[in-house]
Scaffold this motif. Sequence first.
Motif, short mmCIF file in Angstrom:
data_model
loop_
_atom_site.label_atom_id
_atom_site.label_comp_id
_atom_site.label_asym_id
_atom_site.label_seq_id
_atom_site.Cartn_x
_atom_site.Cartn_y
_atom_site.Cartn_z
N LEU A 13 -7.11 0.52 -9.22
CA LEU A 13 -6.53 1.82 -9.59
C LEU A 13 -5.52 1.71 -10.74
O LEU A 13 -5.21 2.72 -11.39
CB LEU A 13 -5.86 2.48 -8.37
CG LEU A 13 -6.85 2.90 -7.29
CD1 LEU A 13 -6.13 3.28 -6.01
CD2 LEU A 13 -7.69 4.07 -7.77
N LEU A 15 1.18 6.32 -7.18
CA LEU A 15 0.15 7.28 -7.59
C LEU A 15 0.69 8.71 -7.49
O LEU A 15 0.39 9.56 -8.34
CB LEU A 15 -1.10 7.15 -6.72
CG LEU A 15 -1.89 5.84 -6.86
CD1 LEU A 15 -2.97 5.77 -5.78
CD2 LEU A 15 -2.53 5.73 -8.25
N ALA A 16 1.48 8.96 -6.44
CA ALA A 16 2.00 10.32 -6.24
C ALA A 16 3.07 10.68 -7.26
O ALA A 16 3.23 11.84 -7.61
CB ALA A 16 2.57 10.44 -4.82
N ARG A 17 3.81 9.65 -7.69
CA ARG A 17 4.95 9.92 -8.57
C ARG A 17 4.90 9.06 -9.82
O ARG A 17 5.67 8.10 -9.98
CB ARG A 17 6.26 9.68 -7.79
CG ARG A 17 6.51 10.68 -6.67
CD ARG A 17 6.83 12.07 -7.21
NE ARG A 17 7.99 12.06 -8.08
CZ ARG A 17 9.24 12.18 -7.65
NH1 ARG A 17 9.51 12.36 -6.38
NH2 ARG A 17 10.25 12.14 -8.51
N SER A 58 11.64 14.24 -3.64
CA SER A 58 10.33 14.64 -3.11
C SER A 58 10.45 15.80 -2.14
O SER A 58 9.45 16.38 -1.77
CB SER A 58 9.71 13.46 -2.34
OG SER A 58 9.31 12.46 -3.22
N SER A 96 0.83 -1.21 0.00
CA SER A 96 0.00 0.00 0.00
C SER A 96 0.86 1.26 0.00
O SER A 96 0.52 2.25 -0.64
CB SER A 96 -0.93 0.00 1.22
OG SER A 96 -1.68 -1.19 1.25
N VAL A 97 1.98 1.21 0.70
CA VAL A 97 2.93 2.34 0.66
C VAL A 97 3.41 2.51 -0.79
O VAL A 97 3.46 3.63 -1.32
CB VAL A 97 4.13 2.11 1.61
CG1 VAL A 97 5.16 3.22 1.46
CG2 VAL A 97 3.66 2.02 3.06
N THR A 144 -7.27 -3.25 -4.43
CA THR A 144 -7.16 -1.79 -4.60
C THR A 144 -6.20 -1.46 -5.74
O THR A 144 -6.49 -0.60 -6.58
CB THR A 144 -6.69 -1.14 -3.28
OG1 THR A 144 -7.56 -1.56 -2.23
CG2 THR A 144 -6.72 0.38 -3.36
N LEU A 197 1.83 1.62 -3.47
CA LEU A 197 0.72 2.14 -4.26
C LEU A 197 0.63 3.66 -4.12
O LEU A 197 0.49 4.39 -5.11
CB LEU A 197 -0.60 1.48 -3.82
CG LEU A 197 -1.88 2.10 -4.39
CD1 LEU A 197 -1.92 1.98 -5.92
CD2 LEU A 197 -3.12 1.45 -3.78
N GLY A 198 0.70 4.14 -2.87
CA GLY A 198 0.61 5.59 -2.64
C GLY A 198 1.73 6.33 -3.35
O GLY A 198 1.51 7.38 -3.98
N LEU A 199 2.95 5.78 -3.28
CA LEU A 199 4.08 6.43 -3.94
C LEU A 199 3.93 6.38 -5.46
O LEU A 199 4.20 7.37 -6.16
CB LEU A 199 5.40 5.77 -3.51
CG LEU A 199 6.67 6.34 -4.14
CD1 LEU A 199 6.82 7.84 -3.84
CD2 LEU A 199 7.91 5.59 -3.64
N SER A 228 -5.20 -5.12 -0.50
CA SER A 228 -4.40 -4.17 -1.29
C SER A 228 -4.29 -4.63 -2.74
O SER A 228 -4.18 -3.80 -3.64
CB SER A 228 -3.03 -3.95 -0.64
OG SER A 228 -2.03 -4.68 -1.27
#
Lengths: 188, 169
Positions: free
Chosen positions: A89, A60-62, A187, A53-54, A85, A56-58, A82
């Motif tokens: 996405l 999406l962010a980058r 970042s 999940s970490v 998810t 995934l967040g990264l 996850s």
Amino acid sequence: MAMNRLEAFRRLLRLLDREPVIANLGKNCYDLFVAGHRPENLYTWGAMGSVSSVGLGLALARPDLRVVVLDGDGSLLMNLGSLATIASLRPPNLVHIVCDTGTYETTGGQATHTAGAADLAAIGRGAGLSHVESAIDLDQFERAARRGLAEPGPWLIVAKMEGTSTTAKVPRRPIYDKYRFMEAIESV
Amino acid sequence: MDWSTVMADTLKANGYDMVAYVPDEVADRLLELLREKDAIAMVSATREEEAVAVLCGAYLGGKRGALVMQGSGLGNSINAICGLAIGIQIPFLIIISERGRLGELNPVQTPMGRAAPRILEALGIQSFRIDKVEDVAATVEGATKLAFASLLPVALILSTALSGGKTWR
């Protein structure tokens, strides 16, 4: 015969340039550190199960970065949602590698359910992922990793690995490591 | 204006790039309005701990996140709040719609309702209750500054007085 994880990580690192790698707590961190410490490696120390999940967040962010996650079988079994998810996405830049040893290595080698009937690649497909690879030796692993790093994903690579006895401990300085990692991927 | 509109606008104005959530009736309108905002990534998570981890990953990528959940999801979120967010100092906003408090009709929601304020306090998470729509904008803005100054999650509690609570279907 399952592949050696330390050797698999050495091969993976040879394929990488500046891609961030997020390692699951415990032996994945130790082996990644020994295989090749680099500022783009993030070693995690807690929140077992959440490394996908970490990632995934990264991812999406980058979207400019190809994000590599080194998960464990016991950890992923804690956070199977996850996979759904991620499949929903569909971040094309996420490469989720599961080092499937069939054991909870850091707690003493007790069997996980992948040592029995559970099949994480099948679960990944069932969650809706369409780029799923299984690898049982180093050459298969390297081929899958090359594809994952080059072609649009998200990728799930389930690699059958042997537990390793690496005892080299990663320096326990997670807050410093966070800043070092964020600086390496620009970042901050 | 209704609280959902004020909150969605204020989140946007305060630079939030990502909202991770577990769907909830009280927050439904808020989430719908956020979905209409450009440049806010919406992540529907399967459980609250997953949502926390996604926001932590986004922060590592330089993005600002908010978690939206029911109070009953607090229990599910704690391992990642401790082992990731507080452990390595990652800030985000936690927006909690109250369960198990004033007006609750479900008996088994009440234990977490009783415990939630002390759980947040025990974790060192500062929390602020919002009862009136007039307070929404200033509280979101203040909590945002506090979270990103303290490098810790900060919680906002949407009281049933503000939201009207859950409909019993």
